[in-house]
Design an enzyme around this catalytic site. Sequence first.
Site, PDB file in Angstrom:
ATOM      1  NE  ARG A 103       8.484  -8.089 -87.674  1.00 26.89           N
ATOM      2  CZ  ARG A 103       7.794  -7.115 -87.122  1.00 26.89           C
ATOM      3  NH1 ARG A 103       7.414  -7.186 -85.846  1.00 26.89           N
ATOM      4  NH2 ARG A 103       7.496  -6.041 -87.808  1.00 26.89           N
ATOM      5  CB  THR A 380       6.063  -3.460 -78.516  1.00 28.61           C
ATOM      6  OG1 THR A 380       5.380  -3.316 -79.746  1.00 28.61           O
ATOM      7  CG2 THR A 380       7.266  -4.361 -78.696  1.00 28.61           C
ATOM      8  CB  THR A 398       5.308  -6.541 -80.579  1.00 31.97           C
ATOM      9  OG1 THR A 398       4.229  -5.612 -80.597  1.00 31.97           O
ATOM     10  CG2 THR A 398       5.620  -6.934 -82.017  1.00 31.97           C
ATOM     11  CG  ASP A 422       5.083  -3.554 -88.336  1.00 31.26           C
ATOM     12  OD1 ASP A 422       4.306  -2.594 -88.242  1.00 31.26           O
ATOM     13  OD2 ASP A 422       5.673  -4.044 -87.352  1.00 31.26           O
ATOM     14  CB  SER A 451      10.581  -5.432 -86.594  1.00 29.48           C
ATOM     15  OG  SER A 451      10.422  -4.998 -85.265  1.00 29.48           O
ATOM     16  N   GLY A 472       7.158   0.856 -78.806  1.00 29.70           N
ATOM     17  CA  GLY A 472       6.875   2.207 -79.304  1.00 29.70           C
ATOM     18  C   GLY A 472       6.913   2.364 -80.801  1.00 29.70           C
ATOM     19  N   GLY A 473       6.695   1.270 -81.564  1.00 22.34           N
ATOM     20  CA  GLY A 473       6.708   1.397 -83.017  1.00 22.34           C
ATOM     21  C   GLY A 473       8.028   2.020 -83.441  1.00 22.34           C
TER      22      GLY A 473
HETATM   23  O1  DON Z   1       7.816  -4.402 -85.047  1.00 21.35           O
HETATM   24  C1  DON Z   1       7.527  -3.218 -84.999  1.00 21.35           C
HETATM   25  O2  DON Z   1       8.286  -2.333 -85.307  1.00 21.35           O
HETATM   26  C2  DON Z   1       6.163  -2.819 -84.514  1.00 21.35           C
HETATM   27  N1  DON Z   1       5.192  -3.820 -84.870  1.00 21.35           N
HETATM   28  C3  DON Z   1       6.207  -2.582 -83.069  1.00 21.35           C
HETATM   29  C4  DON Z   1       4.875  -2.087 -82.598  1.00 21.35           C
HETATM   30  C5  DON Z   1       4.929  -1.314 -81.365  1.00 21.35           C
HETATM   31  O3  DON Z   1       5.937  -1.112 -80.762  1.00 21.35           O
HETATM   32  C6  DON Z   1       3.605  -0.799 -80.961  1.00 21.35           C
HETATM   33  N2  DON Z   1       3.616  -0.065 -79.789  1.00 21.35           N
HETATM   34  N3  DON Z   1       4.284   0.197 -78.996  1.00 21.35           N
END
Ligand code: DON
Length: 566
Positions: A103, A380, A398, A422, A451, A472-473
């Site tokens: 990360r 991501t 990502t 984040d 994350s 997907g965040g």
């Molecule tokens: O690490 C994370 O949780 C986010 N930065 C992930 C971002 C993400 O999945 C964006 N889109 N799909």
Amino acid sequence: MKKIFSLASLIALLFVVAVSRHLASPEAGVPSFPNAAVVSVDPIASNVGVEILKKGGNAVDAAVATGFALAVTHPTAGNLGGGGFMMIYMADRVGQVAGIDYREKAPERSTARMFLDERGEVDAVKSGVGYLVIGVPGTVRGFWEASTRYGKLDWKTVVEPAVKLARDGFVVDSVLSRSLKAQSGRMEEYPEFGRVYRKADKSFYEPGETMKLADLAWTLEQIYARGWQGFYEGEVARRLTEGLKAGGGIITLNDLAKYEAKVRTPVRGTYRGYEILGMPPSSSGGITLIQMLNLLEGFDLGSMPRRDAGTIHLLAETMRIGFYNRAKYLGDTDFVHVDLPKLISKEFIRPFRDKINLQHATASKELGADIITREGGSETTHFSVIDGQGNAVSNTYTLEQGYGSRVIAPGTGFLLNNEMHDFNMNPGVTDTKGLIGTTPNLIQPGKRMLSAMTPTIILKDGKPYLVTGSPGGRTIINTVLQVVVNVIDFKMDVQAAVDEPRIHHQWMPDQIEIERPLEGNAPSLQALGDRVRTQATFGDAQSILVKDGKIYPGVDHRTRGGAAGY
Ligand code: DON
């Protein structure tokens, strides 16, 4: 390295697309591979991984090669300038497991209040895209640790396919062409982004055309020749830091030199006799997934109709609780204390389970402070690998948003993340507009932002059974949860488990998001007191299931998707 790769990659692309179409077709029954497989968002990258396996590489070699290839062919999320997590299961080493945390880190000149304006509010411009939101990249160091500790082939062999793809070119498909065209506004704001990803006359690549990325090839050649030092030291580091400084960025040569990836012990849980291996902090994914599965174990989920409002309601109640605890407790354990054994224990979740009302929605506010958070699309990327020896890799990485910060330091050819997003940006301020201000995830120099990425390996009888994960965040954790229960409780094959429409609840905002095919449930859910919102899709869960010695790909076609294997 001979310059024949363009043609070779075109042939490979056609082959893998054909295979993945075949695999996706319901008429084809349930397809499988006898030996090994790589499933990723991009057929070219999946094929690179399989070629490495055929050269005698193991799952880790294939994962590293696939990851570097995605940095070329899937620039929205595949990256050198971002970070992520790689879960590894080594059958070769009596089931040794490892979670590589690569990360990004906050730069040494970052501060807890760096994204606030004079009024003490989060500055939308500073905290959006651009130079300040860039975390110190981790991908190259993470891949180096994976390759040198767990791979069989030498470093150059696994980096080489990506060098060739960037230098000799690869065929652009309609997904990439469309995705880059959608960035045209940002390319005007960040001209190096436009210069790298458009032609000399500023026109876009059309499907079927070959894209060559000369600067990226140069950076990859430095990495190829000098390992991690080729990225974090020397000319790449110089170009990177000078380019960022010119735009107002704060990452220094010292930040790069000090960056290290951590090999962490995965968190382990159990679910109905299966063993769950998840990523510990700085990811929240493993803990939250295990917590939600611990809760669901108290219900006979498999006897409930899968798409019924009652089932969706129970899943949403579970997600609400998981996300509440996530916001409350989790942050980078190198900086804050997190009682991991307690949070993943079966006892911890029991009082939460006992309060669930199957006839009525819990109000999120009753669980704690008011918190609203962002949702995510597919920006991501996750891929899964199983090799012929039973080794498995589950990797999610990502740039945070699609194409990250949109910043490319001149002459380097790779996009930088906007992962500083984040962190909790406004200390102590948790409000209904979308801020979380809780302490564990505040910015500190050298700290990793929390994350939701959830690369997961599930073992049955001590061996890899399901390898999964998603972009997907915050929806990531729930996508993974649903793939897992679809397989274990609802007895779906992995393709059906991936295809099944998904839901999402993240405590705040207090609403269930549903993929369109579930829209018909909205009135029944509303009758249970749930607020409902429809979304086109969530996530992109490129998965693999192993059963009776066969390897079954679960190709998620929400973005693109391609399985390769033999
Ligand atoms: O690490 C994370 O949780 C986010 N930065 C992930 C971002 C993400 O999945 C964006 N889109 N799909």
